[in-house]
Design an enzyme around this catalytic site. Structure first.
Site, mmCIF file in Angstrom:
data_model
loop_
_atom_site.group_PDB
_atom_site.id
_atom_site.type_symbol
_atom_site.label_atom_id
_atom_site.label_comp_id
_atom_site.label_asym_id
_atom_site.label_seq_id
_atom_site.Cartn_x
_atom_site.Cartn_y
_atom_site.Cartn_z
ATOM 1 C CB SER A 87 -0.928 0.009 1.216
ATOM 2 O OG SER A 87 -0.176 -0.092 2.414
ATOM 3 C CG HIS A 88 1.878 3.277 2.582
ATOM 4 N ND1 HIS A 88 0.906 2.408 3.028
ATOM 5 C CD2 HIS A 88 1.394 4.518 2.799
ATOM 6 C CE1 HIS A 88 -0.108 3.096 3.518
ATOM 7 N NE2 HIS A 88 0.152 4.378 3.390
ATOM 8 C CD GLU B 86 -2.440 -2.906 3.341
ATOM 9 O OE1 GLU B 86 -2.854 -3.754 2.537
ATOM 10 O OE2 GLU B 86 -1.243 -2.776 3.642
HETATM 11 P P1 NDP Z 1 -0.559 -4.177 9.109
HETATM 12 O O1 NDP Z 1 -1.830 -4.442 9.832
HETATM 13 O O2 NDP Z 1 -0.301 -4.899 7.843
HETATM 14 O O3 NDP Z 1 0.673 -4.483 10.055
HETATM 15 C C1 NDP Z 1 0.799 -3.807 11.267
HETATM 16 C C2 NDP Z 1 1.986 -4.297 12.060
HETATM 17 O O4 NDP Z 1 1.674 -5.592 12.588
HETATM 18 C C3 NDP Z 1 3.254 -4.488 11.227
HETATM 19 O O5 NDP Z 1 4.358 -4.117 11.998
HETATM 20 C C4 NDP Z 1 3.246 -5.992 10.915
HETATM 21 O O6 NDP Z 1 4.544 -6.526 10.693
HETATM 22 C C5 NDP Z 1 2.662 -6.537 12.192
HETATM 23 N N1 NDP Z 1 1.996 -7.814 11.987
HETATM 24 C C6 NDP Z 1 1.128 -8.142 10.993
HETATM 25 N N2 NDP Z 1 0.693 -9.395 11.163
HETATM 26 C C7 NDP Z 1 1.308 -9.877 12.270
HETATM 27 C C8 NDP Z 1 1.281 -11.132 12.961
HETATM 28 N N3 NDP Z 1 0.537 -12.146 12.535
HETATM 29 N N4 NDP Z 1 2.033 -11.264 14.060
HETATM 30 C C9 NDP Z 1 2.800 -10.257 14.511
HETATM 31 N N5 NDP Z 1 2.867 -9.052 13.897
HETATM 32 C C10 NDP Z 1 2.130 -8.871 12.800
HETATM 33 O O7 NDP Z 1 -0.388 -2.582 8.856
HETATM 34 P P2 NDP Z 1 -1.503 -1.493 8.555
HETATM 35 O O8 NDP Z 1 -2.365 -2.004 7.472
HETATM 36 O O9 NDP Z 1 -2.121 -1.043 9.813
HETATM 37 O O10 NDP Z 1 -0.579 -0.304 7.991
HETATM 38 C C11 NDP Z 1 0.077 -0.453 6.751
HETATM 39 C C12 NDP Z 1 1.020 0.694 6.496
HETATM 40 O O11 NDP Z 1 0.305 1.877 6.178
HETATM 41 C C13 NDP Z 1 1.952 1.083 7.647
HETATM 42 O O12 NDP Z 1 3.277 1.002 7.140
HETATM 43 C C14 NDP Z 1 1.590 2.524 7.963
HETATM 44 O O13 NDP Z 1 2.688 3.333 8.340
HETATM 45 C C15 NDP Z 1 1.052 2.978 6.627
HETATM 46 N N6 NDP Z 1 0.185 4.152 6.767
HETATM 47 C C16 NDP Z 1 0.662 5.373 6.383
HETATM 48 C C17 NDP Z 1 -0.133 6.506 6.492
HETATM 49 C C18 NDP Z 1 0.406 7.849 6.148
HETATM 50 O O14 NDP Z 1 -0.292 8.833 6.335
HETATM 51 N N7 NDP Z 1 1.600 7.967 5.650
HETATM 52 C C19 NDP Z 1 -1.518 6.428 6.960
HETATM 53 C C20 NDP Z 1 -1.899 5.105 7.389
HETATM 54 C C21 NDP Z 1 -1.081 4.009 7.269
HETATM 55 P P3 NDP Z 1 5.050 -6.853 9.171
HETATM 56 O O15 NDP Z 1 5.438 -5.518 8.599
HETATM 57 O O16 NDP Z 1 6.199 -7.760 9.350
HETATM 58 O O17 NDP Z 1 3.896 -7.496 8.460
#
Ligand code: NDP
Length: 342
Positions: free
Chosen positions: A53-54, A194
């Protein structure tokens, strides 16, 4: 990117090759050299680390945002020493990342001397993932927590209209092996990017992700995008964290709250004009030495595994990074076509 996504890789590029390509696109659309370099490196690194997504998905948005005039691609960030443990950065209506990079050495120095430092970046736009913003600080041996308030999509708990952004937060600490333990997550039930990806892929969303335009629960990503809204993760608890992030990102940096961002005069705008706050702590001030601190991190990681946690946050990201180092960054056919068009 706009069309549906094909997952067929067309080409594998090294990180420097991808950065060079993205840099050329940024420059072509009016950024300064330093902004092009910072954004291209950030976006290519996000793609390398497997962000759907980013990473490259955002390139069309970067370009249309720059073209719209909503963000200044030539902004020069101004860093102001606001106190022993406080740096203020004015991103000049540009992207937050160049301001963060400009402030980073001073922020690290201040954290080491004062034990902690707040870096408040205002008048800024942020289209990237947050892990790349906290990781370098943890690599320098510091604890880093960062938040950004963003475009309004999230209904406050019990409410009926959009108020908060998807307001992400990331937290990183150094580990004993030189690696970093971090998490990076939106406070919305799902990041807006996402939701866009799910809409392109015609996937349904889990219950509790969002509401449609009439305020009813929906599992359709398109209904959320078409005037609906996202819910905060974890009900009232996530909603309060989103509130905190709007305060730290908006009020503390002298920037808009998420719901105050107004890009209606800039067709094609694709970012929020808000703020980012980074809180840094030197762990050696709290627990003797870095080795003692990272030893405690390993102790916790082992306990997590013993308690049954099968993977750490950040593991997927690091695995994607390792694979990219071995075989290059896989660029999907559709994405490659769109990049070439840009
Ligand atoms: P996710 O829900 O995909 O993941 C959130 C965190 O949980 C990550 O660190 C991920 O690690 C971890 N994780 C996921 N699954 C597991 C698991 N089964 N066990 C343990 N840890 C887990 O992220 P979001 O969808 O909430 O966010 C996605 C991205 O969007 C982020 O990078 C965020 O910074 C970005 N974003 C940016 C914005 C902006 O304004 N610039 C606004 C909103 C979001 P891993 O990476 O290893 O999967």
């Amino acid at each position: 990117m706009t069309a549906s996504l094909s997952h067929e890789p067309a080409i594998y590029l090294s990180l420097p090759e991808l950065i060079a390509m993205l840099e050329a696109i940024m420059l072509r659309h009016g950024t300064s050299d330093s902004v092009a370099r910072a954004l291209a490196t950030n976006c290519a690194s996000a793609e390398r680390d497997g962000s759907r997504s980013h990473g490259l998905f955002r390139m069309a948005g970067y370009v249309s945002n720059l073209k719209s005039g909503f963000v200044d691609g030539r902004a020069v960030p101004q860093i102001q020493d606001a106190g022993t443990a406080f740096l203020r950065a004015d991103a000049g209506n540009g992207y937050a990342r160049p301001a963060l990079e400009a402030a980073m050495p001073q922020a690290i120095d201040k954290t080491r001397s004062a034990g902690a430092c707040v870096l408040a970046i205002g008048n800024a736009h942020h289209n990237g993932p947050l892990w790349l913003d906290v990781e370098p600080f943890a690599e320098a041996g510091l604890i880093a927590l960062s938040v950004v308030n963003s475009v309004t999509y999230v209904v406050p708990h019990g409410g009926h209209k959009r108020l908060y952004g998807t307001n992400p937060m990331a937290f990183a600490v150094p580990r004993a092996d030189g690696q970093v333990l971090l998490f990076d997550q939106a406070t919305a039930a799902m990041a807006h990017g996402e939701v866009k990806v799910a809409a392109l892929e015609n996937k349904l969303l889990p219950e509790g992700t969002g509401l449609d335009a009439s305020g009813l629960p929906t599992s359709s990503p398109q209904a959320i995008l078409d005037g609906g809204a996202l819910l905060a993760f974890g009900g009232h608890k996530g909603s309060s964290i989103a509130m905190m992030i709007d305060i730290l990102g908006g009020a503390l940096t002298g920037s808009n709250f998420s719901h105050q961002v107004n890009s209606s005069a800039y067709p094609g705008a694709d970012s929020a004009h808000t703020g980012q706050t980074i809180i840094l702590i030197d762990p050696t001030k709290g627990n003797g030495s870095l080795r003692m601190f990272t030893g405690r991190i390993e102790e916790l990681v082992e306990a997590m595994a013993e308690a049954g946690q099968t993977r750490l946050p950040g593991e997927r990201r690091l695995a994607a990074r390792k694979l990219a180092a071995e075989r290059g960054i896989a660029i999907e056919a559709e994405t490659w076509k769109q990049l070439q068009a840009l």
